[in-house]
Scaffold this motif. Structure first.
Motif, short mmCIF file in Angstrom:
data_model
loop_
_atom_site.label_atom_id
_atom_site.label_comp_id
_atom_site.label_asym_id
_atom_site.label_seq_id
_atom_site.Cartn_x
_atom_site.Cartn_y
_atom_site.Cartn_z
N MET A 148 -3.82 -12.39 10.70
CA MET A 148 -3.95 -11.55 9.52
C MET A 148 -5.29 -10.81 9.56
O MET A 148 -6.32 -11.41 9.85
CB MET A 148 -3.82 -12.37 8.24
CG MET A 148 -3.71 -11.51 6.99
SD MET A 148 -2.80 -12.32 5.65
CE MET A 148 -4.13 -13.25 4.88
N ILE A 149 -5.24 -9.52 9.25
CA ILE A 149 -6.42 -8.67 9.26
C ILE A 149 -6.55 -7.99 7.90
O ILE A 149 -5.58 -7.40 7.40
CB ILE A 149 -6.32 -7.59 10.36
CG1 ILE A 149 -6.11 -8.24 11.74
CG2 ILE A 149 -7.59 -6.73 10.38
CD1 ILE A 149 -5.87 -7.24 12.86
N SER A 150 -7.73 -8.09 7.29
CA SER A 150 -7.95 -7.41 6.02
C SER A 150 -8.28 -5.95 6.26
O SER A 150 -8.88 -5.58 7.27
CB SER A 150 -9.08 -8.09 5.23
OG SER A 150 -10.31 -7.99 5.93
N TYR A 151 -7.88 -5.11 5.29
CA TYR A 151 -8.16 -3.67 5.35
C TYR A 151 -8.89 -3.24 4.09
O TYR A 151 -8.72 -3.84 3.02
CB TYR A 151 -6.85 -2.88 5.50
CG TYR A 151 -6.37 -2.82 6.93
CD1 TYR A 151 -6.49 -1.65 7.68
CD2 TYR A 151 -5.83 -3.94 7.55
CE1 TYR A 151 -6.07 -1.60 9.00
CE2 TYR A 151 -5.41 -3.90 8.87
CZ TYR A 151 -5.53 -2.73 9.59
OH TYR A 151 -5.12 -2.67 10.90
N MET A 152 -9.68 -2.16 4.23
CA MET A 152 -10.53 -1.73 3.13
C MET A 152 -10.17 -0.38 2.53
O MET A 152 -10.70 -0.01 1.47
CB MET A 152 -11.99 -1.70 3.59
CG MET A 152 -12.52 -3.06 4.02
SD MET A 152 -14.27 -3.04 4.40
CE MET A 152 -14.28 -2.14 5.96
N GLY A 153 -9.29 0.39 3.17
CA GLY A 153 -9.03 1.73 2.65
C GLY A 153 -7.69 2.27 3.05
O GLY A 153 -6.95 1.69 3.86
N GLY A 161 -7.34 -2.53 -0.79
CA GLY A 161 -7.35 -3.86 -0.21
C GLY A 161 -5.95 -4.26 0.23
O GLY A 161 -5.02 -4.27 -0.58
N ALA A 162 -5.80 -4.55 1.52
CA ALA A 162 -4.48 -4.93 2.05
C ALA A 162 -4.69 -5.87 3.23
O ALA A 162 -5.80 -5.99 3.77
CB ALA A 162 -3.69 -3.70 2.47
N PHE A 163 -3.60 -6.53 3.64
CA PHE A 163 -3.68 -7.55 4.70
C PHE A 163 -2.50 -7.36 5.65
O PHE A 163 -1.34 -7.52 5.27
CB PHE A 163 -3.66 -8.95 4.08
CG PHE A 163 -4.75 -9.16 3.08
CD1 PHE A 163 -6.00 -9.61 3.48
CD2 PHE A 163 -4.55 -8.86 1.74
CE1 PHE A 163 -7.02 -9.78 2.56
CE2 PHE A 163 -5.56 -9.03 0.81
CZ PHE A 163 -6.80 -9.47 1.22
N LEU A 164 -2.82 -7.00 6.89
CA LEU A 164 -1.81 -6.73 7.91
C LEU A 164 -1.53 -7.98 8.72
O LEU A 164 -2.46 -8.68 9.14
CB LEU A 164 -2.28 -5.61 8.83
CG LEU A 164 -1.33 -5.23 9.98
CD1 LEU A 164 -0.08 -4.56 9.44
CD2 LEU A 164 -2.06 -4.31 10.98
N LEU A 165 -0.24 -8.26 8.97
CA LEU A 165 0.16 -9.38 9.82
C LEU A 165 0.51 -8.88 11.21
O LEU A 165 1.24 -7.89 11.36
CB LEU A 165 1.37 -10.10 9.22
CG LEU A 165 1.14 -10.87 7.91
CD1 LEU A 165 2.47 -11.40 7.38
CD2 LEU A 165 0.16 -12.01 8.12
N ASP A 183 -4.00 -2.57 -6.76
CA ASP A 183 -5.04 -1.58 -7.01
C ASP A 183 -6.41 -2.26 -6.93
O ASP A 183 -7.10 -2.46 -7.92
CB ASP A 183 -4.84 -0.94 -8.38
CG ASP A 183 -5.83 0.20 -8.62
OD1 ASP A 183 -6.37 0.73 -7.63
OD2 ASP A 183 -6.06 0.55 -9.80
N ILE A 184 -6.78 -2.63 -5.70
CA ILE A 184 -8.05 -3.31 -5.47
C ILE A 184 -8.70 -2.72 -4.23
O ILE A 184 -8.08 -2.00 -3.45
CB ILE A 184 -7.85 -4.84 -5.26
CG1 ILE A 184 -7.00 -5.09 -4.00
CG2 ILE A 184 -7.24 -5.49 -6.49
CD1 ILE A 184 -6.95 -6.53 -3.57
N MET A 185 -9.96 -3.04 -4.04
CA MET A 185 -10.66 -2.73 -2.81
C MET A 185 -10.66 -3.98 -1.91
O MET A 185 -10.30 -5.07 -2.36
CB MET A 185 -12.09 -2.28 -3.12
CG MET A 185 -12.15 -0.94 -3.86
SD MET A 185 -13.82 -0.43 -4.35
CE MET A 185 -14.00 -1.28 -5.92
#
Length: 473
Positions: A148-153, A161-165, A183-185
């Motif tokens: 899992m990788i966090s994303y910022m934009g 704020g999102a999380f890619l698998l 709706d987050i950063m």
């Protein structure tokens, strides 16, 4: 039981305390950024450093693996597998290295530990088009074997704020972990399935922080990070968000999230950069909350951009025995050590100043300081002045050596430490004990005279795992 590292592939694994007795790290992997004259035409690289004190190459770069794109901005990285992974066919073999700016994800094979090779590159543009996410940051493996990788934009550079698998075997993107659009950063995260929780933090809008620091974006525009998010691990949804800092003041910018390593513990810490406060987060009466436990007072100064200078806490770490907390004040220039045996009341142990903005030779005059009687001298190690404050930290598994790098992010380096960009940096080692920290005078990795010029180093990892990539479940 695992013998070569604190990681298993379905077998019994070592506990955090047992992992402290594993052999000393002999190799460091460090992400390196090109000098200013190369940054648009040559990619950064993964440097392999000899950390064996018995070796003739001790403290030297012995291998360089270049990334795929000059736009990458190599920043943070992690492993395909750690102690949490229970998949029977997945072992710790690959480093997952995102390009912060390009979005490319590099899969690096370290089967030959002292000569990593590029296994695969996942195109960041395709990820952005498919999921509308950009600016990847933190990498953690999951118990399922996925990554899992966090994303910022998003693609426009707004905060998202999102999380890619990623699939743990093919490394292909599978989808987003988070349910629905939040709706987050975004920035960092840490999970603990035993307590059905994940905690994530926020840096801000990439369209802001990728240009440097702008106080107006932290005040009037409110597009830099301010909240800590608590997620239901099983449902993949936010159960609570807490705004940190003064609601009427600048945004706090919470960055690195660290749970205690003991998986029974339902608490941890987050370093809040602009507010310069360490918060403890914990579960109380079934609800997650947080409280400030360490506060770094600002320095009041002349001849600087603002009349006050925050510490700007960048990285924090917890030793594997959950006894000591370390963090870096990137602007003030010191690394601090606290005893957290009582997590509610951390006890200051020691600090070491490296080369921050309040050194005597910077031209900045400190007019009021609640902590120091005089401005510190700039640290010189093996003849090399340290041209920046400390940024990233990595602690040895036995808790005796703390490796320190200085680069934060290219636009911020240029804004706050132009000498760092011009002259490059290195890797410093602090010797750590319950009595405090001292600079090791015999260890310094000189990145200022690399084949490509004056290089800056960022995050550090070792083969076999460490205290910021392994999550015990």
């Amino acid at each position: 039981m695992s013998s070569g590292g604190c990681c298993g592939n379905g077998d019994q694994v070592l506990s955090p305390l047992q992992s402290m007795s594993l052999p000393r790290e002999k190799i460091l992997y460090v992400l390196c950024l090109q000098p200013e004259n190369n940054e648009h035409n040559k990619p950064g690289y993964l440097a392999t450093v000899d950390a064996d004190p018995e070796s003739k190459d001790y403290g030297k770069v012995i291998h360089r693996l270049y990334s795929s794109d000059p736009r990458d901005e190599l920043h943070h990285f992690g492993w395909n597998s750690c102690v949490s992974c229970r998949h029977p066919s997945i072992t710790r073999r690959f480093l997952i290295i995102p390009g912060l700016q390009s979005g490319n994800i590099h899969i690096v094979d370290v089967a030959t530990a002292n000569a990593p090779r590029l296994h695969k590159v996942i195109d960041g543009a395709q990820i952005a088009q498919r999921f509308d996410i950009q600016y990847p940051h933190t990498v953690h493996c999951l118990p399922s074997g996925e990554i899992m990788i966090s994303y910022m934009g998003d693609q426009q550079g707004k905060g998202k704020g999102a999380f890619l698998l990623l699939d743990g075997e093919t490394f292909e993107p599978k989808g987003l972990w988070n349910k629905n659009s939040q709706d987050i950063m975004g920035y960092d995260f840490w999970y603990q399935p035993r307590h059905n929780i994940m905690v994530s933090s926020e840096f801000g809008y990439p369209q802001s922080f990728m240009k440097g620091f702008n106080m107006e974006d932290a005040t009037t525009n409110q597009i830099l990070g301010h909240s800590l998010h608590f997620w239901d691990w099983n449902k993949h949804t936010i159960i609570k968000s807490m705004r940190l800092g003064d609601a009427n003041g600048p945004t706090a910018i919470p960055l690195e999230v660290r749970f205690l390593h003991n998986p029974d513990a339902s608490e941890g810490f987050v370093g809040v950069a602009l507010e310069s406060v360490v918060y403890r987060f914990f579960r109380q009466d079934g609800e997650w909350t947080c409280e400030p436990v360490i506060k770094i007072p600002p320095k009041f100064v002349d001849n600087w951009a603002l009349p006050f200078m925050p510490g700007l806490i960048s990285d924090i770490l917890i030793s594997l025995d959950d006894r000591f907390l370390y963090f870096a004040n990137w602007l003030h220039g010191d690394v601090r050590q606290y005893d957290i045996s009582d997590t509610k009341h951390p006890k200051f142990v020691s600090s070491v100043f490296l080369g921050g903005l309040i050194c005597k030779d910077t031209g900045v005059k400190v007019t009021k300081d609640q902590e120091l009687d005089t401005q510190p001298e700039r640290l010189v190690v093996k003849g090399h002045p340290i041209w920046s404050g400390p940024n990233m930290l990595q602690l040895s598994r036995d808790g005796k050596r703390l490796y320190v790098t200085c680069s934060l992010l290219t636009p911020w380096d240029k804004q706050f430490y132009p000498e760092l960009v011009k002259k490059g940096s290195g890797i410093i080692m602090l010797n750590c004990s319950p009595q405090g920290m001292t600079v090791d005078p015999e260890f310094y990795v000189d990145l200022s005279s690399e084949p490509d010029g004056a290089i800056r180093g960022h995050e550090v990892r070792y083969p076999g795992g460490d205290c910021s990539s392994d999550i015990w479940v």
